[in-house]
Write an enzyme that holds these catalytic residues in place. Sequence first.
Site, mmCIF file in Angstrom:
data_model
loop_
_atom_site.group_PDB
_atom_site.id
_atom_site.type_symbol
_atom_site.label_atom_id
_atom_site.label_comp_id
_atom_site.label_asym_id
_atom_site.label_seq_id
_atom_site.Cartn_x
_atom_site.Cartn_y
_atom_site.Cartn_z
ATOM 1 N N ASN A 11 7.118 49.719 -34.423
ATOM 2 C CA ASN A 11 7.946 48.385 -34.585
ATOM 3 C C ASN A 11 7.258 47.259 -34.170
ATOM 4 O O ASN A 11 7.054 47.198 -32.874
ATOM 5 C CB ASN A 11 9.192 48.631 -34.046
ATOM 6 N N LYS A 13 7.744 44.386 -34.262
ATOM 7 C CA LYS A 13 8.453 43.113 -33.815
ATOM 8 C C LYS A 13 7.623 41.669 -34.397
ATOM 9 O O LYS A 13 7.030 41.940 -35.299
ATOM 10 C CB LYS A 13 8.705 43.199 -32.470
ATOM 11 N N HIS A 95 18.443 47.050 -34.994
ATOM 12 C CA HIS A 95 17.886 47.015 -34.073
ATOM 13 C C HIS A 95 18.435 46.350 -32.885
ATOM 14 O O HIS A 95 19.404 45.455 -32.962
ATOM 15 C CB HIS A 95 16.444 46.588 -34.185
ATOM 16 N N GLU A 97 17.573 44.197 -30.634
ATOM 17 C CA GLU A 97 17.310 42.825 -30.659
ATOM 18 C C GLU A 97 18.182 42.290 -31.929
ATOM 19 O O GLU A 97 18.527 40.840 -31.614
ATOM 20 C CB GLU A 97 16.024 42.769 -30.721
ATOM 21 N N GLU A 166 18.137 54.586 -29.489
ATOM 22 C CA GLU A 166 17.178 53.369 -28.386
ATOM 23 C C GLU A 166 18.236 52.909 -27.446
ATOM 24 O O GLU A 166 18.855 52.073 -27.676
ATOM 25 C CB GLU A 166 16.680 52.554 -29.523
ATOM 26 N N GLY A 172 11.411 48.067 -24.029
ATOM 27 C CA GLY A 172 10.609 47.040 -23.551
ATOM 28 C C GLY A 172 10.777 46.961 -22.046
ATOM 29 O O GLY A 172 9.866 45.852 -21.443
ATOM 30 N N SER A 212 10.184 52.266 -24.781
ATOM 31 C CA SER A 212 9.381 52.354 -23.932
ATOM 32 C C SER A 212 8.286 53.773 -24.236
ATOM 33 O O SER A 212 7.954 54.448 -22.974
ATOM 34 C CB SER A 212 9.917 52.269 -22.252
HETATM 35 P P1 PGA Z 1 9.460 49.787 -26.919
HETATM 36 O O1 PGA Z 1 10.335 48.913 -28.058
HETATM 37 O O2 PGA Z 1 8.853 50.771 -27.079
HETATM 38 O O3 PGA Z 1 8.391 48.497 -26.628
HETATM 39 O O4 PGA Z 1 10.323 49.851 -25.689
HETATM 40 C C1 PGA Z 1 10.870 50.110 -29.100
HETATM 41 C C2 PGA Z 1 11.900 49.455 -29.986
HETATM 42 O O5 PGA Z 1 12.382 48.321 -29.602
HETATM 43 O O6 PGA Z 1 11.982 49.896 -31.017
#
Ligand code: PGA
Length: 249
Positions: A11, A13, A95, A97, A166, A172, A212
């Site tokens: 992803n 982003k 997601h 976010e 997730e 993140g 992460s």
């Molecule tokens: P991250 O993000 O690996 O940076 O924690 C995962 C995601 O948001 O899908």
Amino acid sequence: MAPRKFFVGGNWKMNGSKKEIEALVDVLKKGITGDAVEVVVGCPSIYLQHAACLLPSNIALSAQNCYKVPKGAFTGEISPAMIKDIGAPWVILGHSERRNVFGESDQLIADKTAHSLSEGLKVIACIGEKLEEREANKTEEVVLCQMNALKPAIGSNWDKVVIAYEPVWAIGTGKTASPEQAQEVHCILRKWLKEEVSGAVSESTRIIYGGSVTGATAKDLAAQPDIDGFLVGGASLKPEFVDICKAGS
Ligand code: PGA
């Protein structure tokens, strides 16, 4: 029944430029050969067409979001039909976010999921609890509520869906869930699939972990019986994404 094929989504982003995507795809092309693992990269919508021209046939393309209708007066949105039109077979929906920064509700995510599937797009459907919900022992309640909202939208299309668990506190933050923490929730989700959908769907649906994930944490997570792959944010922009793709073998 066929075993669940290991699935790794990147992803990206809101990151990258044309040049950076070219360099990243070069690294992926060299590192990921064959199709033992299903690899999908989620690209910003403005670069989907560019990435579609660069990616090899063993790495599929995904949008990171879409709207719930085919076309019309929805400034700034893109539709599943448009995503398919440029050659991307996948979309990431729900997601954290989108849920927490942009306020998307379970209902909106369900509507987007139903429409995407009806247009023939495959869906990486994301769920997960916030830190305060985990600390209040509400993890199971929260993720099953998110699954219940998705269930009617998915209908009989479970073979076109990958579930990404997730935990919001792990995204993140550098705080990967431990293999035991992730397995516990994946097991709950698989049991829910068995009871609420069917035994066959429970056996065949990929449940992937995100939050992460790094080259260093992927192997132990992948060794858990109900973890069928990953959704990777930060590390998907780095060469270690190749190692994560290989963690299941
Ligand atoms: P991250 O993000 O690996 O940076 O924690 C995962 C995601 O948001 O899908």
